[in-house]
Scaffold this motif. Structure first.
Motif, PDB file in Angstrom:
ATOM      1  N   GLU A 321     -75.074  31.524 -20.549  1.00 55.83           N
ATOM      2  CA  GLU A 321     -75.444  32.287 -19.354  1.00 55.83           C
ATOM      3  C   GLU A 321     -76.682  31.697 -18.693  1.00 55.83           C
ATOM      4  O   GLU A 321     -76.768  31.591 -17.467  1.00 55.83           O
ATOM      5  CB  GLU A 321     -75.687  33.755 -19.732  1.00 55.83           C
ATOM      6  CG  GLU A 321     -74.430  34.494 -20.149  1.00 55.83           C
ATOM      7  CD  GLU A 321     -74.704  35.841 -20.782  1.00 55.83           C
ATOM      8  OE1 GLU A 321     -73.739  36.588 -21.025  1.00 55.83           O
ATOM      9  OE2 GLU A 321     -75.887  36.159 -21.048  1.00 55.83           O
ATOM     10  N   GLN A 346     -79.751  35.730 -11.623  1.00 58.20           N
ATOM     11  CA  GLN A 346     -78.691  36.536 -12.241  1.00 58.20           C
ATOM     12  C   GLN A 346     -78.028  37.420 -11.189  1.00 58.20           C
ATOM     13  O   GLN A 346     -76.800  37.525 -11.129  1.00 58.20           O
ATOM     14  CB  GLN A 346     -79.274  37.426 -13.351  1.00 58.20           C
ATOM     15  CG  GLN A 346     -79.486  36.751 -14.682  1.00 58.20           C
ATOM     16  CD  GLN A 346     -80.028  37.733 -15.707  1.00 58.20           C
ATOM     17  OE1 GLN A 346     -80.770  38.647 -15.385  1.00 58.20           O
ATOM     18  NE2 GLN A 346     -79.653  37.537 -16.954  1.00 58.20           N
ATOM     19  N   LYS A 350     -74.297  37.325  -9.816  1.00 60.11           N
ATOM     20  CA  LYS A 350     -73.450  38.512  -9.976  1.00 60.11           C
ATOM     21  C   LYS A 350     -72.722  38.839  -8.681  1.00 60.11           C
ATOM     22  O   LYS A 350     -71.523  39.128  -8.686  1.00 60.11           O
ATOM     23  CB  LYS A 350     -74.289  39.707 -10.432  1.00 60.11           C
ATOM     24  CG  LYS A 350     -73.454  40.954 -10.676  1.00 60.11           C
ATOM     25  CD  LYS A 350     -74.246  42.046 -11.363  1.00 60.11           C
ATOM     26  CE  LYS A 350     -75.205  42.710 -10.426  1.00 60.11           C
ATOM     27  NZ  LYS A 350     -75.874  43.882 -11.044  1.00 60.11           N
ATOM     28  N   ALA A 353     -70.060  36.194  -8.413  1.00 62.53           N
ATOM     29  CA  ALA A 353     -69.008  36.249  -9.435  1.00 62.53           C
ATOM     30  C   ALA A 353     -68.176  37.525  -9.338  1.00 62.53           C
ATOM     31  O   ALA A 353     -66.956  37.498  -9.476  1.00 62.53           O
ATOM     32  CB  ALA A 353     -69.624  36.128 -10.826  1.00 62.53           C
ATOM     33  N   LEU A 354     -68.865  38.669  -9.117  1.00 60.76           N
ATOM     34  CA  LEU A 354     -68.161  39.948  -9.103  1.00 60.76           C
ATOM     35  C   LEU A 354     -67.770  40.388  -7.696  1.00 60.76           C
ATOM     36  O   LEU A 354     -66.943  41.275  -7.529  1.00 60.76           O
ATOM     37  CB  LEU A 354     -69.029  41.031  -9.765  1.00 60.76           C
ATOM     38  CG  LEU A 354     -69.432  40.773 -11.224  1.00 60.76           C
ATOM     39  CD1 LEU A 354     -70.175  41.970 -11.789  1.00 60.76           C
ATOM     40  CD2 LEU A 354     -68.223  40.461 -12.093  1.00 60.76           C
ATOM     41  N   LYS A 543     -64.623  46.138 -11.148  1.00 61.98           N
ATOM     42  CA  LYS A 543     -65.910  45.447 -11.059  1.00 61.98           C
ATOM     43  C   LYS A 543     -66.937  46.098 -11.974  1.00 61.98           C
ATOM     44  O   LYS A 543     -67.758  45.416 -12.592  1.00 61.98           O
ATOM     45  CB  LYS A 543     -66.427  45.481  -9.614  1.00 61.98           C
ATOM     46  CG  LYS A 543     -65.546  44.784  -8.593  1.00 61.98           C
ATOM     47  CD  LYS A 543     -65.384  43.311  -8.878  1.00 61.98           C
ATOM     48  CE  LYS A 543     -64.552  42.629  -7.801  1.00 61.98           C
ATOM     49  NZ  LYS A 543     -64.275  41.217  -8.126  1.00 61.98           N
ATOM     50  N   GLU A 546     -66.214  44.863 -15.377  1.00 59.48           N
ATOM     51  CA  GLU A 546     -66.595  43.449 -15.497  1.00 59.48           C
ATOM     52  C   GLU A 546     -68.111  43.305 -15.597  1.00 59.48           C
ATOM     53  O   GLU A 546     -68.617  42.457 -16.339  1.00 59.48           O
ATOM     54  CB  GLU A 546     -66.081  42.665 -14.291  1.00 59.48           C
ATOM     55  CG  GLU A 546     -64.575  42.464 -14.262  1.00 59.48           C
ATOM     56  CD  GLU A 546     -64.113  41.769 -12.991  1.00 59.48           C
ATOM     57  OE1 GLU A 546     -64.978  41.326 -12.213  1.00 59.48           O
ATOM     58  OE2 GLU A 546     -62.891  41.675 -12.778  1.00 59.48           O
ATOM     59  N   ARG A 547     -68.820  44.138 -14.839  1.00 53.86           N
ATOM     60  CA  ARG A 547     -70.279  44.063 -14.842  1.00 53.86           C
ATOM     61  C   ARG A 547     -70.858  44.325 -16.235  1.00 53.86           C
ATOM     62  O   ARG A 547     -71.911  43.810 -16.599  1.00 53.86           O
ATOM     63  CB  ARG A 547     -70.834  45.090 -13.856  1.00 53.86           C
ATOM     64  CG  ARG A 547     -72.336  44.963 -13.615  1.00 53.86           C
ATOM     65  CD  ARG A 547     -72.938  46.290 -13.243  1.00 53.86           C
ATOM     66  NE  ARG A 547     -72.745  47.265 -14.289  1.00 53.86           N
ATOM     67  CZ  ARG A 547     -73.137  48.530 -14.219  1.00 53.86           C
ATOM     68  NH1 ARG A 547     -73.691  48.983 -13.130  1.00 53.86           N
ATOM     69  NH2 ARG A 547     -72.944  49.366 -15.230  1.00 53.86           N
ATOM     70  N   LYS A 549     -69.932  43.247 -18.991  1.00 51.11           N
ATOM     71  CA  LYS A 549     -69.984  42.011 -19.767  1.00 51.11           C
ATOM     72  C   LYS A 549     -70.807  40.924 -19.078  1.00 51.11           C
ATOM     73  O   LYS A 549     -71.144  39.919 -19.698  1.00 51.11           O
ATOM     74  CB  LYS A 549     -68.563  41.483 -20.011  1.00 51.11           C
ATOM     75  CG  LYS A 549     -67.732  42.360 -20.928  1.00 51.11           C
ATOM     76  CD  LYS A 549     -66.378  41.741 -21.211  1.00 51.11           C
ATOM     77  CE  LYS A 549     -65.552  42.620 -22.136  1.00 51.11           C
ATOM     78  NZ  LYS A 549     -64.229  42.025 -22.452  1.00 51.11           N
ATOM     79  N   TYR A 550     -71.130  41.139 -17.813  1.00 51.38           N
ATOM     80  CA  TYR A 550     -71.818  40.104 -17.060  1.00 51.38           C
ATOM     81  C   TYR A 550     -73.244  39.896 -17.597  1.00 51.38           C
ATOM     82  O   TYR A 550     -74.025  40.839 -17.697  1.00 51.38           O
ATOM     83  CB  TYR A 550     -71.878  40.482 -15.574  1.00 51.38           C
ATOM     84  CG  TYR A 550     -72.623  39.463 -14.756  1.00 51.38           C
ATOM     85  CD1 TYR A 550     -72.023  38.263 -14.413  1.00 51.38           C
ATOM     86  CD2 TYR A 550     -73.929  39.681 -14.368  1.00 51.38           C
ATOM     87  CE1 TYR A 550     -72.710  37.309 -13.690  1.00 51.38           C
ATOM     88  CE2 TYR A 550     -74.625  38.741 -13.642  1.00 51.38           C
ATOM     89  CZ  TYR A 550     -74.013  37.555 -13.310  1.00 51.38           C
ATOM     90  OH  TYR A 550     -74.698  36.602 -12.602  1.00 51.38           O
TER      91      TYR A 550
END
Length: 719
Positions: A321, A346, A350, A353-354, A543, A546-547, A549-550
């Motif tokens: 990461e 980050q 994010k 990515a998201l 989302k 997913e967040r 695990k982000y």
């Protein structure tokens, strides 16, 4: 007569079954505090004397149960005192002084009672009464809890050592209060000044306006001022484009309570010296060894083994990461990534990515819809029904009160005061729960508990809806989990109530509930747009999941590092510690992904300097892992599977009479495994299996009657 009239008019004593023993919040003033605690301690000392002088043969009723309730008046009043929030900042120091004086007076009384060798002898005689073998497990557990309390208050020590123990207790308490006060002051009184708006590109308008208002308040008219509270810091670091300003903010925040008038470095060193001395007086090697006797994990080595397992799983992911963050920063010509860059990039990654901004969720989380939905969740999960009431006094207009009843029978089960909005006078931290009146005996009968939930949510202007972040929703369901745990408990004795459970279990009912607010079935129930009334779309729900695990590897690693630091600090030979800086550098070397650049954790680590989690901070991740492990069964069988709900409810009811490993083993049929926790955070490695250390057999539940006035605080997300 004048003294009697003053006490009669003192609102601290305006408690009755008619009002369910709710405090007269609206009438309490600072001048009432010391007369109330003095009178309460006088009464409780007289009750202790009556137990000691009782000519009847010691038995469970006249000795064990009598000792359980001997301090109930003063303990309740002290709890009220520590839940008083000053009206404004100018009153803070006055309240803090009174709270310290009240705590000192209470401690004197406790030492007098639990250091009394004659009372201890009477307790032991009750154990030898023939009736003891026929007592229930709960009653035997209460005896053991009281026995432990006497031992840990030095009843077996020599007169000289007992005096030293009490001197240490008082000094430790005062040092903890000083440390907490310094953290609070540094959070709100130290600040970063930014001269020009042009240096704040990217900062949301609301944050910009708040900083301008703050600047006017503190005499920096025309500039922008940012305090060091968590929300302000996070918003700043996520959004401000100017690297120099981010560095300035990062340095101020990461060295909080390490300089100037609020420097905690020497205080925490002295605190640990005295805690180590206290532990040794009681026969333990150090604070960690002493505190671990009250944990389900039982030993420091098992706790360290757990943290090492989490670290080994998180570290490879965290490094990957960090490389992504570093690569993103290179696009802005940053050749060497620094700590003040990480959060900003980050967030940038994010959004890319998201594909969404966190703020886009707020319209779906209007506070009234959220509360109604979370109440429905607890009704389906634990059979608790919430109904708002205006029958009780409150200490601020923002405080709301809810009666909680059994959804099946309608029987009253508890009362919850919710103080959710940020305002001056509240302590640092995101949110916390306090069991003002624990479930169990009070004034001769088992009473329904009174819970206080405090949060620091931003309040919208009058007439506008309060819109929450998803993290705010997690926070509320977490604190309601603590309250539900206490309310669903079924014990006669407050010493065996939910908040007196081992730290590495007590967060479990809260941590597991956070999982539900990631599920479509639950979100569809309350996540509706405050304007259109439409449910949150499936794309946003995905989302949200997913967040979770982000960048989770870095977050999990950071939390594990704090647990590791706490454990190391509690075990340290403090005489060999040259400085806090040196100790942290050596302890956290294997956890760090970037150079520390002067950042320190210990001076502002309020969870372990009076926060009640000394040598137990690892429990946040352990209970999160327990929650993930058990929640996997709900995912498999149904989010409100009747059998699982009944099993969970039963576990909460039994919490006072069983050890935490035994409760969890009964739920799962085995010990804890961390594979579901790792899967939840995207850290799939070989699971640590504590079942080898836990065969489900019951161990002694080693409880302490007065572990301190602990506040169950919502875990901050470290950065």
């Amino acid at each position: 007569m004048k003294k009697f009239r003053a006490l009669k008019d003192n609102p601290f004593f305006d408690l009755s079954a008619r009002t369910n023993f709710v405090p007269a919040w609206d009438r309490i003033k600072p001048q009432h505090i010391m007369p109330a605690i003095e009178e309460a301690c006088r009464r409780d000392l007289a009750r202790a004397q009556k137990i000691k002088n009782n000519p009847a043969k010691p038995n469970f009723k006249n000795t064990v149960e009598a000792l359980e309730t001997v301090c109930e008046t003063s303990a309740y009043i002290l709890g009220i005192i520590f839940n008083l929030i000053p009206e404004d900042r100018s009153h803070e120091e006055y309240y803090e002084t009174l709270q310290q004086q009240a705590a000192d007076r209470f401690a004197e009384m406790i030492n007098a009672i639990y250091g009394d060798e004659d009372l201890f002898a009477r307790l032991r005689q009750a154990r030898r009464n023939p009736e003891f073998s026929r007592l229930s497990k709960e009653k035997k557990g209460l005896y053991q809890s009281l026995y432990n309390t006497f031992i840990d208050y030095g009843v077996r020590l020599s007169k000289r050592n007992k005096a030293r123990l009490y001197a240490l207790e008082k000094s430790i308490q005062n040092l903890e209060l000083r440390a907490q006060k310094n953290i609070k002051r540094a959070t709100y009184e130290d600040y970063v000044v930014v001269e020009h708006r042009s240096r704040l590109k990217g900062l949301p308008r609301a944050a910009l306006d708040a900083a301008k208002t703050k600047a006017d308040e503190v005499g920096h008219v025309g500039k922008y001022v940012f305090t060091l509270n968590k929300d302000t810091y996070t918003t700043f670091m996520r959004s401000v484009q100017d690297r120099t300003e981010r560095k300035k903010m990062w340095r101020a925040y990461s060295t909080k309570a390490t300089y100037g008038q609020y420097d905690n470095r020497q205080i925490v060193i002295e605190l640990m010296k005295q805690q180590r001395e206290k532990a040794r007086l009681l026969g333990y090697l150090n604070l960690a060894e002493f505190n671990m006797t009250y944990q389900g994990t039982r030993s420091t080595e098992k706790a360290r083994e757990f943290l090492q397992d989490i670290k080994n799983a998180a570290l490879p992911t965290a490094r990957k990461e960090l490389e992504l963050v570093r690569e993103c920063a290179r696009h802005d010509a940053i050749r060497r990534l620094e700590p003040w860059d990480v959060v900003y990039y980050q967030e940038k990654l994010k959004k890319k990515a998201l594909g969404y901004d966190e703020e886009a969720l707020r319209p779906y989380f209007e506070i009234e819809n959220v509360l109604a939905g979370l109440f429905r969740h607890y009704e389906k999960l634990l059979g608790l029904h919430f109904e708002e009431t205006h029958e009780y006094p409150v200490h601020h207009k923002d405080v709301r009160t809810f009666n909680v009843t059994d959804a099946r029978t309608g029987k009253p089960k508890g009362i919850i005061f919710m103080d959710l909005y940020d305002r001056n006078g509240k302590a640092p931290g995101i949110a916390w729960n306090y069991p003002l009146l624990p479930q169990g005996l009070f004034r001769g009968r088992v009473r329904q508990p009174i819970e206080v939930i405090v949060a620091k949510l931003p309040k919208s202007p009058e007439g506008k809806p309060t819109l929450l972040s998803h993290y705010d929703v997690e926070t509320i369901i977490h604190e309601l989990g603590h309250a539900a745990h206490e309310i669903r408990g079924k014990t006669r004795y407050p010493s065996l109530s939910s908040m007196m459970m081992e730290d590495d279990f007590v967060e479990f009912p809260s941590q597991i509930n956070e999982n539900w607010v990631y599920e479509s079935e639950v979100l569809d129930d309350f996540a509706v747009h405050y304007k259109t009334g439409k449910c949150i779309p499936d794309s946003l729900k995905e989302k949200i999941r997913e967040r979770r695990k982000y960048m989770s590897g870095m977050e999990v690693l950071e939390k594990a590092s704090r647990g590791w630091l706490d454990m190391a600090w509690s075990r340290a030979d403090i005489g060999k510690v040259k400085s806090v800086e040196d100790f942290e550098a050596k302890t956290l070397r294997s956890f760090r992904l970037l150079p520390a650049r002067g950042a320190l954790v210990l001076p502002s680590f309020d969870y372990i300097h009076g926060g009640g989690y000394d040598a137990a901070f690892y429990s946040y991740q352990k209970t999160e892992a327990m929650g993930a492990d058990f929640f996997a069964l709900f995912k498999e069988r149904g989010l409100y599977n009747k059998a699982l709900c009944q099993a969970f409810e039963g576990a909460l009811r039994k919490a006072g009479t069983r050890s935490s490993p035994g409760i969890f083993h009964a739920l799962m049929g085995r010990g804890l495994r961390t594979d579901k926790f790792k899967e939840m955070h995207g850290l799939l490695q070989t699971p640590f299996n504590s079942a080898a250390n836990d065969n489900g057999e019951e161990e002694e539940v080693r409880r302490h009657k007065f572990p301190g006035h602990r506040i169950r605080q919502r875990q901050l997300t470290p950065l």
